[in-house]
Design an enzyme around this catalytic site. Structure first.
Site, PDB file in Angstrom:
ATOM      1  N   ASP A 160       0.620  -1.176   0.174  1.00 53.45           N
ATOM      2  CA  ASP A 160      -0.154   0.072   0.210  1.00 53.45           C
ATOM      3  C   ASP A 160       0.733   1.207  -0.023  1.00 53.45           C
ATOM      4  OD1 ASP A 160      -2.311  -1.519   0.168  1.00 53.45           O
ATOM      5  OD2 ASP A 160      -2.648  -1.359   2.341  1.00 53.45           O
ATOM      6  N   ASP A 189      -0.497  -3.165  -4.555  1.00 49.73           N
ATOM      7  CA  ASP A 189      -1.705  -3.393  -3.986  1.00 49.73           C
ATOM      8  C   ASP A 189      -2.431  -2.036  -3.969  1.00 49.73           C
ATOM      9  OD1 ASP A 189      -3.905  -4.846  -2.726  1.00 49.73           O
ATOM     10  OD2 ASP A 189      -3.018  -4.903  -0.695  1.00 49.73           O
ATOM     11  N   ASP A 193      -5.657   2.887   1.485  1.00 53.08           N
ATOM     12  CA  ASP A 193      -6.598   1.802   2.175  1.00 53.08           C
ATOM     13  C   ASP A 193      -6.621   2.387   3.405  1.00 53.08           C
ATOM     14  OD1 ASP A 193      -6.449   0.685  -0.217  1.00 53.08           O
ATOM     15  OD2 ASP A 193      -5.706  -1.434   0.510  1.00 53.08           O
ATOM     16  N   ARG A 242     -11.810   0.193  -7.130  1.00 54.08           N
ATOM     17  CA  ARG A 242     -11.650   0.521  -5.748  1.00 54.08           C
ATOM     18  C   ARG A 242     -11.405   2.217  -5.783  1.00 54.08           C
ATOM     19  NH1 ARG A 242      -8.390  -4.145  -2.498  1.00 54.08           N
ATOM     20  NH2 ARG A 242      -9.573  -5.878  -3.326  1.00 54.08           N
TER      21      ARG A 242
END
Length: 518
Positions: A160, A189, A193, A242
């Site tokens: 991340d 990734d 997040d 996302r």
């Protein structure tokens, strides 16, 4: 049909350039830029980062760690100004009672009151991510974080770019560039997040691009403890999905530019609620809905523009909101904000979003301007309370002060202060928010026509208020905005309630009187 990130990049970049150059700006409700914290990060006492603390310069990851570890405590305010490239080669572990850091990432664990801001020629975190956990009151501004990997070499932060988890509160991420060079198969990734009880976060004026995954809220359908996130004036470019994936909780998504979203966009799942206002969706697929699950979420939409957006058919685990994107819920937003017209979003986002853009912001009328205050330019520490009455304003308004005999309320109040103190005609009493930002309001049982407000700060605190908005509470319209307290004039309106919203402050605000005149 699935299209890879790499195949989309050239076309997306070309389309972005055309739109940014060709879309005319339109004007909606005007509001002067503040450069201060916005969105849900203004709630829960506000987000001030390291304001009032020492300023430390860092050109390596080790120096960032040293700055965190050399504080008197893990809550001692600090502003870390970063310049140059931070990578594995210049980041080593450091010991100290006020930190818990590492050598493979920038770890903000169990800390509070921290600002990390890029200065000078800029700051780039190359293959090294930023992890926030069990922490609060954090500001990240004017930084580039790129190519963070969870597989391959070197490894950092689970892949991340920025990750938050475990009781995180009040984070403002502003003017960032977060990017990868591919998807999970290439070792990357998410870019932004949040999971395991993360709340009161704003991502503003930032770029997320060239990855399969923009960012998630909630690690699974059972991780529903995350909420109150604002995304505004961001560029989402060349991403598969996302943007964000929202599991439970509430999000406010406005004035963002989406370009080249390959598979799915705003994915509201598991009871989540998303307010989606005045965004520009371009050359993308399934930009809003519930995807990859039967546990559906909801949304409230208004003012969005769909430019070459395609939609898949509804089926099991696939519930696109298109083609008309009707609202399926209502979402109440607790803070004031100004919407740019969606037609100018590509242009204003191109001018303001990302690192090294001078931290420019929108003025709410589709124009870019420099901020008047930012974390990279801190001022003084909070002052103590007054013991004597303050002075009269230099140019007091004439007429009757309509606040006398009115009512008052607000968003929060510090111990020992009261909303009613701003309407009692006594300069020795005052209201303060529980943090450095907050709202205080004057209200009447019947409508009053008003055109002038006088905000008088308590003695010894003049200059603590930096940026503010004056809002007609009845309609949500911004009547005026600016910096510093004093006399505020505006076009006359009839209202039952007017609110003074402090969006940034250099010290603890103390409003002694909130005078209102016709």
């Amino acid at each position: 049909m699935r299209r890879t990130v790499a195949r989309r990049l050239a076309a997306v970049l070309a389309t972005t350039a055309v739109v940014a150059a060709g879309v005319a700006m339109s004007i909606t409700n005007a509001s002067a830029a503040t450069g201060g914290v916005t969105g849900y990060a203004t709630q829960n006492g506000g987000t001030t980062g390291g304001a009032g603390g020492a300023t430390v310069r860092a050109t390596t990851g080790t120096q960032i760690n040293q700055a965190l570890c050399n504080r008197a405590s893990d809550s001692t305010p600090i502003i870390i100004q970063v310049e140059g490239t931070i990578n594995h080669g210049n980041t080593t572990d450091v010991s100290g009672s006020s930190c818990d850091v590492g050598s493979t990432l920038i770890d903000l664990k169990g800390v509070s009151n921290v600002t990390i801001v890029g200065v000078g020629a800029g700051a780039t975190f190359d293959q090294i991510g930023i992890h926030i956990r069990e922490s609060s009151n954090i500001i990240l501004q004017n930084l580039t974080v790129k190519n963070v990997k969870k597989s391959g070499s070197p490894l950092s932060n689970g892949g991340d770019a920025i990750g938050m988890e475990s009781g995180v509160r009040n984070v403002w991420a502003d003017h960032l560039t977060l990017e990868a060079s591919g998807g999970e198969a290439e070792g990357y990734d998410g870019l932004f997040d949040m999971k395991n009880d993360t709340k009161y976060v704003t991502l503003s004026y930032s770029i997320m691009r060239n990855s399969e995954r923009g960012g998630l809220v909630g690690s699974s359908e059972t991780d529903l403890t995350n909420s109150f996130i604002t995304y505004h004036h961001n560029l989402y470019q060349n991403l598969n999905s996302r943007v964000p994936l929202l599991r439970g909780g509430t999000a406010h998504v406005y004035n963002n530019h989406y370009v080249g979203i390959v598979e799915s966009g705003i994915n509201s799942r598991a009871g989540a609620k998303a307010k989606v206002d005045n965004n520009y969706f371009e050359d993308s697929k399934d930009v809003l809905g519930t995807f990859y699950t039967d546990e559906r979420g909801t949304w409230q939409t208004s003012g969005n523009i769909l430019d070459n957006v395609t939609w898949s058919a509804q089926g099991s685990e696939n519930y696109p909101a298109g083609p008309s994107m009707p609202s399926t819920t209502t979402v109440s937003i607790p803070y004031s904000y100004a919407l740019d017209n969606a037609s100018c979003v590509p242009s204003i986002v191109a001018k303001t979003a990302g690192a090294n853009k001078g931290n420019q912001v929108s003025d709410g009328s589709c124009n870019a301007q420099s901020p008047s205050q930012s974390p990279s330019n801190p001022t003084t520490s909070p002052t103590t309370g007054p013991t004597d009455p303050g002075t009269s304003p230099t140019n007091p308004p004439g007429g009757t002060n309509l606040s006398l005999g009115a009512g008052a309320d607000g968003s929060s109040k510090a111990d020992g202060t009261s909303y009613g103190n701003v309407i009692d005609g006594n300069m020795s009493t005052y209201w303060s928010p529980s943090g450095t930002t907050g709202t205080v309001s004057v209200k009447w049982s019947s409508a009053k026509t008003i055109d002038t407000v006088n905000i008088r700060e308590a003695s010894g605190t003049a200059g603590n208020i930096d940026n503010w908005q004056l809002v007609n509470h009845a309609t949500g319209a911004v009547l005026a905005s600016g910096t510093g307290a004093g006399v505020i004039s505006f076009t006359a309106v009839s209202t039952t309630k007017v609110s003074f919203v402090i969006t940034s402050a250099s010290g603890t605000p103390r409003v002694a009187e909130f005078e209102v005149y016709a």
